[in-house]
Design an enzyme around this catalytic site. Structure first.
Site, PDB file in Angstrom:
ATOM      1  N   SER A  88     -34.766  -6.159  38.485  1.00 28.96           N
ATOM      2  CA  SER A  88     -34.717  -7.598  38.211  1.00 28.96           C
ATOM      3  C   SER A  88     -33.421  -8.172  38.749  1.00 28.96           C
ATOM      4  CB  SER A  88     -34.758  -7.866  36.702  1.00 28.96           C
ATOM      5  OG  SER A  88     -36.043  -7.628  36.202  1.00 28.96           O
ATOM      6  N   ARG A 115     -34.099 -15.374  35.531  1.00 22.75           N
ATOM      7  CA  ARG A 115     -34.496 -14.216  36.354  1.00 22.75           C
ATOM      8  C   ARG A 115     -35.054 -14.795  37.638  1.00 22.75           C
ATOM      9  NH1 ARG A 115     -38.819 -11.189  37.952  1.00 22.75           N
ATOM     10  NH2 ARG A 115     -38.569  -8.914  37.949  1.00 22.75           N
ATOM     11  N   GLU A 121     -36.174  -9.751  26.513  1.00 24.24           N
ATOM     12  CA  GLU A 121     -35.539  -8.701  27.316  1.00 24.24           C
ATOM     13  C   GLU A 121     -34.321  -9.204  28.114  1.00 24.24           C
ATOM     14  OE1 GLU A 121     -38.393  -6.518  29.542  1.00 24.24           O
ATOM     15  OE2 GLU A 121     -36.889  -5.300  30.547  1.00 24.24           O
TER      16      GLU A 121
END
Ligand code: ADP
Length: 445
Positions: free
Chosen positions: A266, A280, A195
């Site tokens: 995020s 992240r 992702e």
């Protein structure tokens, strides 16, 4: 037609918690003259291989694709007498495959280009389509609500499109959740891409390739008035001038922070252009899903765009407790506090002090207050993250920002305010589609 070829490599699908985003790449046909689009030439960045945003005119039933549809294999010339020669035979098989491949592609393009809405919630966004010279074709963008996934799969099946799609590049949490449904209903295999890697690949691509992609908001007027040399205070209401941000320097310095505001949020630090040069760094549970979920509970709005329109008319000051509600308006007290009186001290705090919390409050005020609460929280974490990693660039993306000028302006204003003008909040036109775009691009590698 049963062409029996795989055209799945033209797709990138990002299945999110709320929305699914589909990118399809329209390969230029050998006969196509699509590179002569006036948009392309007028907006082309100098020395750039990949131009253009905005883009090619949309094809529609009134304005059909310029290239002739490729022939079906049944229309191919009969084999020549020498067709038994092995090399000739391979060439002829390849050509057969090429023809059926093109026919299958054209069949899909005809279906997709002729519609702007699909099923219960599918929407194409023609103003986002763009051409890529280096990749030889154009990109198109569609989204639909993830809860309608079963009917989206049925739509593909009913229109005979599934027979030529065997593998499809896919990202987002739903790439895992719905994988079995795609396989069992239409025999399509989800090729999963990570992702965050997809998101960053999409961002890097648009930043490096597209003119007119990046923008921010600035004050309507300059902070210094001509009649006085002292800086004039800019109020948030004035922070509404949309400004393009396309300079090369802006696009090539690292690190930068990406704040992806989807259902949740995020925060990603990007350290360089390479495929794994990112991390992240944190997240927040207070995101677009929180906003939309609370609005569904507290207002009668049925769609996300309705609730945004409602929020635009609301007054969050009726709901939020401001600093001056606690301190009063005594300038001396506010100076000591080093905070302006009209800043929010507690989201929804005013309701806690009223006998009847709903007195004098409309749905529009609630919608506005929820929007500001969500946005302020994101702005604050974004600012602290940018400080932590010493960067002056924050890109805010995700469908929470779709048609949401109130939040974009508040994010620009607050990042500027808290950082004393040293950090800039930036936005991208393809805000909701970067993961889907990245899934497509990673699938080509
Ligand atoms: P995800 O991948 O988590 O679904 P998105 O970036 O697609 O995230 O953003 C989803 C959010 O976008 C929703 O939570 C909502 O705040 C907002 N949104 C924008 N348009 C719509 C819509 N048509 N329906 C529902 N939510 C929408």
């Amino acid at each position: 037609t049963k062409n029996n070829v795989d055209i799945g490599s033209i797709f990138g699908l990002d299945v999110g918690g709320t929305l699914s985003k589909l990118v399809y790449f329209e390969k230029s046909s050998p006969h196509s003259n699509s590179h002569t689009s006036p948009f392309l030439d007028s907006r082309r960045r100098q020395n750039s291989d990949i131009p253009t945003f905005p883009t090619s005119p949309q094809t529609s039933p009134k304005n059909p694709p310029s290239e002739p549809r490729s022939k079906d294999t049944s229309n191919l010339p009969p084999p020549s007498p020498t067709h038994n020669h092995p090399l000739k035979r391979i060439n002829s098989l390849n050509s057969l495959h090429r023809h059926s491949h093109r026919a299958a592609l054209d069949e899909f393009y005809k279906f997709a280009n002729e519609h702007n809405t699909f099923g219960q919630s599918g929407i194409k966004e023609p103003h986002l389509s763009f051409q890529s010279r280096s990749l030889g074709g154009s990109f198109h963008f569609i989204h639909f609500e993830t809860r309608h996934m079963p009917s989206a799969i049925d739509l593909i099946s009913e229109n005979g499109l599934a027979q030529n799609i065997k593998n499809m590049g896919c990202t987002g949490g739903g790439a895992h959740k719905y994988s079995e449904m795609w396989r069992s209903r239409v025999n399509i295999n989800m090729i999963k891409q990570a992702e965050m890697a997809s998101l960053v690949a999409g961002i890097e691509f648009v930043l490096k390739s597209l003119v007119g992609e990046c923008f921010t908001f600035k004050p309507q007027r300059s902070p210094v008035t001509s009649s006085s040399s002292s800086p004039r205070k800019i109020t948030e209401e004035e922070w509404s001038r949309k400004v393009q941000r396309d300079s090369i320097r802006d696009r090539t310095t690292y690190p930068y922070i990406v704040v992806s505001i989807g259902t949740g949020v995020s925060f990603i630090r990007v350290d360089g252009p390479g495929p794994s040069q990112f991390e992240r760094v944190t997240g927040s549970t207070i995101g677009g899903g929180t906003y939309w979920g609370l609005c569904r509970l507290l207002t009668d709005c049925e769609t996300f765009s309705d609730v945004l329109q409602l929020a635009e008319m609301g007054d969050s000051g009726k709901v939020d407790m401001l600093v001056k509600d606690i301190y009063g308006t005594n300038p001396e007290a506010l100076r000591k506090l080093k905070l302006p009186g009209n800043i929010v001290a507690s989201s929804f705090g005013k309701l806690a002090t009223k006998n009847n919390p709903s007195d004098g409050i409309d749905q529009k005020d609630l919608a506005r207050a929820i929007l500001m609460m969500t946005t302020n929280n994101i702005a604050h974490i974004a600012y602290l993250t940018a400080r932590l990693y010493k960067t002056s660039r924050i890109y805010f993306i995700g469908n929470f920002l779709r048609h949401n000028n109130v939040s974009c302006q508040r994010l620009s204003y607050s990042i500027n305010y808290w950082s004393n003008g040293t950090v800039e909040g930036l936005f991208l036109e393809h805000e909701g589609y970067l993961g889907a775009l990245g899934a497509f691009l990673l699938g080509q590698e």
